[in-house]
Structures are given as C-alpha cells and as structure tokens.
Design an enzyme around this catalytic site. Sequence first.
Site, mmCIF file in Angstrom:
data_model
loop_
_atom_site.group_PDB
_atom_site.id
_atom_site.type_symbol
_atom_site.label_atom_id
_atom_site.label_comp_id
_atom_site.label_asym_id
_atom_site.label_seq_id
_atom_site.Cartn_x
_atom_site.Cartn_y
_atom_site.Cartn_z
ATOM 1 N N SER A 119 18.335 22.037 -15.418
ATOM 2 C CA SER A 119 17.423 22.731 -14.505
ATOM 3 C C SER A 119 16.089 21.995 -14.457
ATOM 4 O O SER A 119 16.052 20.823 -14.070
ATOM 5 C CB SER A 119 17.294 24.199 -14.928
ATOM 6 N N ASP A 259 26.215 27.675 -8.153
ATOM 7 C CA ASP A 259 24.892 27.367 -8.683
ATOM 8 C C ASP A 259 23.792 27.638 -7.661
ATOM 9 O O ASP A 259 23.952 27.379 -6.464
ATOM 10 C CB ASP A 259 24.861 25.875 -9.050
ATOM 11 N N HIS A 286 24.581 28.443 -12.593
ATOM 12 C CA HIS A 286 23.522 27.548 -13.030
ATOM 13 C C HIS A 286 23.638 27.125 -14.492
ATOM 14 O O HIS A 286 22.875 26.276 -14.946
ATOM 15 C CB HIS A 286 22.162 28.250 -12.806
#
Length: 308
Positions: A119, A259, A286
């Site tokens: 991320s 995601d 995610h």
Amino acid sequence: MATTHDDRFPEPTTEGEVEFRGHRTWYRVTGELDPDAEQAPLVVLHGGPGAAHNYTLMMANLAGRGRTVVQYDQLGCGGSTHLPDAPADFWTPALFVDELRTVVRELGIERRFHLLGQSWGGMLGPEVVLADDSGIRSLSICDSPASMQLWLEAANTLRDRLPDDVQATLLRHEEAGTTDSPEYAEAEKVFYDRHVCRVVPNPPEVTDSFAQIEQDPTVYHTMNGPSEFHVVGSLKDWSVVDRLDGIRVPTLVVAGAHDEAMPAVWQPFLDRIPDVRSHVFPESSHMPHVEEPDAFLDVVEAFLREHD
C-alpha cells in the site's frame, strides 16, 4: 506497540531500536541477519502511512522458508517515536526514504537486501529505489498506486458501487467535517470489508494496525486523510509515474482482484519499469498476504529467489 504471540506467524529472533534524527525507529527481525547468507533478507515497508507493521506479520512466515524478514514501524507510529506535534511539512516521503536507509545500515544489510512495500509502502518503495538503489536486489510493490490521482479515481469508482444509503452517509459526514463520527466509521467499514480486507472479522494483527491509527492518527491524517477514499492530506498530489523509467531493479507488482488498488492504479508500473512482472490474487482485496497467505508467500518467494 508490542506484538502478542500468535501461532500463525513466528516469534521474532531480535527486536530493537535504531536512532533516527534524534528519535527511535523500532524494528523486528525474524531469522538470522547474515549479510553473506544464500538468501538476501527481505525488508518490509508497511502501509498507512502510519499503520505500523502489525498487519504485515504474516510475511514473517518467509523465515520458515529460509529467508530473514525485517519489519519495522515507521516514525510516528507503532513502537517507534510518536510525534503528534510535528508540523505537517515534517511528514514527507523523503523522511521515510532516509529512515529506511538508516535501518538497513544499522542492521548491516545495506549491501544486499530485497525491498517489499505494501500500500503506502509500495509508494515509498519506488521512492527509495529512485533515490539510491544500491544494495537492493529487487522491489516488490503490493497493492499500491503509481499516483494518488489514479488512487482517487479508483476509490470513487468503487465508492459509487456502494449502497446508496452508505454513499449518502459518507458524503454527509465528509461535507460536515464529522468523519470521526461512529456513523461514518460504520459506513466506511462497508467499503473496507469489500476492498481492504475480505477476511471478516479482521484477524487480530489487522485490527491492531487499525487500532493504533485510531489511537494516534497523526501520520495517516496528515499525509492521507480521514479514510482510504477521502484523501485530502499532503500526498493528494503525489505521483511517481513520470520517474518510473529510472527504476533499474527487478520489480514484482501484485494486487487482489477486489483490491481498492484497481488495475488502472498500478498499470504505470507495468508500462514504464523496464524489468517488471505482475500477479493478481483472485480471492483477495487489499491484503492478499492476509486473505490468501500461502499463495502470496509462494509468489513472492519465487520472485525473490530469482534475484538473490
């Protein structure tokens, strides 16, 4: 933030702190740090910004396959020094690039290591490589955008697919500046359960990271904003797209099929990094390392072994 024992991932071999700009950066090492080991160590950059390492703990299981894993809490969160009164312009990508270099130097692995970012960590990873790629054997970018504009476009697309009442609740509180309302959090969770972590209820290591953001949201709110899809912080104009040609280390890009990092947000990595490959995990959002942990470890370890 102390990590409690959980049989799903190994106990750390070493925990400690390094000094960074007069503050402390906490780290955890799983496995033995040997700069001449056959397999180069993996250094993990957590997301948020400000989420701490907890939710990435499943990645420490790579140590069971013979690879040392280094995880640390970036400045401002977790077990590292918290700075709630630091000015907004203190929190920059360059700060965290310098911190990474300090950690690997103090641990004695700066000559040879792999770098994985998840991320926000996958946004930071390219910044590290572009600033100085010495010693970096490979880069893994997990669930990350090449620009915040692309991230917001994807977030708005997914947000438009939420139930009408959920969308209305989110918008009402964002316009009123009441994003700390429990009602906003409840609506936010609908998005998170679809596109952030589809293991519901979330495992303890994931809730630990969310909890520590709630306890000290300084970094997350300053750089990102109040939620994954309401980005009003200092990163809102961030982009690495025009610099990707300068990444010269082998790169793996992964994401989940559900995601919040939709394919359009990471396509520039595939288009512009010279040596790159990708993988999509079909059952994940995610956090594929949480949602499909065995498959995630298989894909990442196979890539790392190619570039030891």
